[in-house]
Scaffold this motif. Structure first.
Motif, PDB file in Angstrom:
ATOM      1  N   GLN A 240      49.349  26.181   3.004  1.00 46.89           N
ATOM      2  CA  GLN A 240      50.095  27.211   2.290  1.00 46.89           C
ATOM      3  C   GLN A 240      51.232  27.766   3.140  1.00 46.89           C
ATOM      4  O   GLN A 240      52.330  28.020   2.631  1.00 46.89           O
ATOM      5  N   VAL A 241      50.982  27.968   4.427  1.00 43.70           N
ATOM      6  CA  VAL A 241      52.028  28.473   5.318  1.00 43.70           C
ATOM      7  C   VAL A 241      53.193  27.498   5.375  1.00 43.70           C
ATOM      8  O   VAL A 241      54.367  27.887   5.277  1.00 43.70           O
TER       9      VAL A 241
ATOM     10  N   ILE B  11      46.562  35.034   2.212  1.00 40.30           N
ATOM     11  CA  ILE B  11      46.071  34.206   3.322  1.00 40.30           C
ATOM     12  C   ILE B  11      45.729  35.026   4.556  1.00 40.30           C
ATOM     13  O   ILE B  11      45.345  34.478   5.577  1.00 40.30           O
ATOM     14  N   GLY B  12      45.830  36.349   4.461  1.00 38.58           N
ATOM     15  CA  GLY B  12      45.779  37.197   5.640  1.00 38.58           C
ATOM     16  C   GLY B  12      44.427  37.315   6.307  1.00 38.58           C
ATOM     17  O   GLY B  12      43.376  37.066   5.713  1.00 38.58           O
ATOM     18  N   LEU B  13      44.477  37.749   7.554  1.00 37.07           N
ATOM     19  CA  LEU B  13      43.282  37.989   8.349  1.00 37.07           C
ATOM     20  C   LEU B  13      42.512  39.192   7.827  1.00 37.07           C
ATOM     21  O   LEU B  13      41.282  39.201   7.840  1.00 37.07           O
ATOM     22  N   TYR B  14      43.214  40.220   7.352  1.00 39.45           N
ATOM     23  CA  TYR B  14      42.564  41.438   6.872  1.00 39.45           C
ATOM     24  C   TYR B  14      42.398  41.457   5.360  1.00 39.45           C
ATOM     25  O   TYR B  14      41.574  42.217   4.847  1.00 39.45           O
TER      26      TYR B  14
ATOM     27  N   HIS C 267      50.216  41.069  11.243  1.00 38.66           N
ATOM     28  CA  HIS C 267      48.857  40.860  11.726  1.00 38.66           C
ATOM     29  C   HIS C 267      47.854  40.998  10.590  1.00 38.66           C
ATOM     30  O   HIS C 267      46.864  40.265  10.538  1.00 38.66           O
ATOM     31  N   CYS C 268      48.116  41.883   9.668  1.00 39.53           N
ATOM     32  CA  CYS C 268      47.207  42.137   8.561  1.00 39.53           C
ATOM     33  C   CYS C 268      47.187  40.980   7.573  1.00 39.53           C
ATOM     34  O   CYS C 268      46.111  40.471   7.232  1.00 39.53           O
ATOM     35  N   SER C 269      48.339  40.552   7.120  1.00 39.26           N
ATOM     36  CA  SER C 269      48.393  39.634   5.975  1.00 39.26           C
ATOM     37  C   SER C 269      49.242  38.395   6.205  1.00 39.26           C
ATOM     38  O   SER C 269      49.471  37.634   5.258  1.00 39.26           O
ATOM     39  N   GLY C 270      49.698  38.168   7.443  1.00 43.45           N
ATOM     40  CA  GLY C 270      50.610  37.065   7.666  1.00 43.45           C
ATOM     41  C   GLY C 270      50.270  36.193   8.859  1.00 43.45           C
ATOM     42  O   GLY C 270      49.135  36.159   9.338  1.00 43.45           O
ATOM     43  N   ILE C 271      51.276  35.510   9.371  1.00 45.30           N
ATOM     44  CA  ILE C 271      51.033  34.458  10.352  1.00 45.30           C
ATOM     45  C   ILE C 271      50.715  34.993  11.750  1.00 45.30           C
ATOM     46  O   ILE C 271      50.162  34.259  12.563  1.00 45.30           O
ATOM     47  N   ALA C 272      51.037  36.259  12.053  1.00 40.49           N
ATOM     48  CA  ALA C 272      50.594  36.817  13.333  1.00 40.49           C
ATOM     49  C   ALA C 272      49.064  36.878  13.377  1.00 40.49           C
ATOM     50  O   ALA C 272      48.444  36.536  14.383  1.00 40.49           O
ATOM     51  N   GLY C 273      48.467  37.293  12.271  1.00 42.53           N
ATOM     52  CA  GLY C 273      47.010  37.325  12.196  1.00 42.53           C
ATOM     53  C   GLY C 273      46.407  35.931  12.167  1.00 42.53           C
ATOM     54  O   GLY C 273      45.360  35.677  12.778  1.00 42.53           O
ATOM     55  N   ILE C 274      47.063  35.011  11.472  1.00 43.47           N
ATOM     56  CA  ILE C 274      46.565  33.635  11.404  1.00 43.47           C
ATOM     57  C   ILE C 274      46.684  32.960  12.770  1.00 43.47           C
ATOM     58  O   ILE C 274      45.779  32.232  13.202  1.00 43.47           O
ATOM     59  N   GLY C 275      47.792  33.209  13.475  1.00 48.19           N
ATOM     60  CA  GLY C 275      47.936  32.679  14.826  1.00 48.19           C
ATOM     61  C   GLY C 275      46.886  33.247  15.770  1.00 48.19           C
ATOM     62  O   GLY C 275      46.311  32.516  16.591  1.00 48.19           O
TER      63      GLY C 275
END
Length: 326
Positions: free
Chosen positions: A86-87, A47-50, A97-105
């Motif tokens: 999914q989260v 689900i990550g941003l990267y 930030h790459c693959s988790g909720i910091a990036g999604i936020g």
């Protein structure tokens, strides 16, 4: 070759490009091909941003605006909804930030601020903020400052969220794990995971350059914070002291610090490692601290990188932003 100067106003921001018309058409065709592929890509576990569906959603929101397409915008919105489902269904989702909720936020905040969606980010992200603060503090206390996979990516998120309370405490934790060497600050991490070798990474993706750049951002929120100013100065001083002879090696900086590399060599041309990220960090630190010599050095490094030609000799091996041609 016909050249022109064109303003693209329908992308939400002013984008000016000095371009060759044939190249311009080729680029547009490639963007359409990428979009066609992504529109057919099913939402998977990543689900990550990267590395996953959040990054796909970001691309499609911008592509929908570029094409003025309601249908593509709707598809991007549906991807965003599935990400949050999914989260919510995952007991302990990844945090980075790459693959988790910091990036999604970060993505949700970005989309709202740039008018792609309407949402109450305070309501949606308040619980995430508390969770990410606790995670970042724990990661720093265990030495994991990594931008992509550790605490600094969360610090970057809190800059976007304008949370001076969290930022102040997290920078103190970052300062506590710094290794002082005179007027320098450096941070130790694993630099060769296969062998478990530790050292000092100066890259943008995982090392001191990302720390310097995030500290520049933090100072936008905490402009009078003396501890942040000093830490930025010390971190950038260490980066500058890793310079190698560009005439001999072909790049200004190695992958890791000089003390962490038994043999120095030319770095590849990429976002993640090498002169692009290091030069940017030096330039931005100079701008933030009003040190013209650093601004000039950063620009020298970046201009040299801009004139490096040849994919093979510069080890440009793929098309991704992190490692490749863009």
């Amino acid at each position: 070759m016909e050249l022109s100067f064109k303003k693209r106003a329908n992308c939400g921001e002013r984008i000016y490009s000095y371009y060759d018309k044939d190249m311009h058409q080729a680029i547009l065709q490639k963007v359409d091909e990428i979009a066609t592929t992504l529109l057919k890509t099913p939402i998977g576990e990543e689900i990550g941003l990267y590395n996953g569906s959040a990054g796909i959603a970001l691309f499609l929101f911008y592509y929908a605006r570029f094409k003025d397409s309601t249908a593509i915008h709707q598809h991007a919105s549906e991807i965003l909804d599935q990400i949050f489902e999914q989260v919510e269904a995952t007991p302990q989702p990844p945090f980075s930030h790459c693959s988790g909720i910091a990036g999604i936020g970060w993505l949700l905040d970005h989309l709202c601020k740039h008018g792609f969606i309407e949402a109450n980010t305070e309501e949606l992200l308040s619980d995430i903020d508390e969770y990410l603060y606790d995670v970042a503090l724990s990661e720093l206390n265990h030495g994991n400052f990594d931008f992509l996979h550790g605490a600094m990516g969360i610090v970057f998120y809190f800059v976007k969220r304008n949370r001076p309370d969290y930022l102040s405490h997290l920078i103190k934790a970052l300062e506590n794990i710094a290794i002082r060497d005179g007027n320098q600050a450096k941070w130790e991490s694993v630099i060769r995971h296969e062998e478990g070798i530790r050292g000092f990474n100066i890259s943008l993706s995982h090392g001191s350059s990302s720390i310097a750049l995030v500290l520049c951002k933090v100072l936008q929120i905490l402009p009078e914070e003396e501890a942040v100013l000093k830490l930025l100065h010390s971190a950038t001083t260490y980066i500058l002291n890793q310079e190698i002879p560009v005439e001999q090696y072909g790049s200004f900086f190695p992958n890791f610090s000089i003390e962490s590399q038994p043999e120095l060599s030319k770095t590849r041309l990429a976002w993640c490692y090498g002169d692009l990220g290091v030069g940017l960090a030096i330039h931005q630190s100079g701008m933030t601290l009003q040190k013209q010599a650093w601004v000039d050095k950063g620009m020298e490094v970046l201009l040299h990188a801009a004139n490096r030609r040849g994919l093979v000799e510069n080890r440009v091996q793929d098309a991704g932003i992190c490692h490749g041609y863009p």
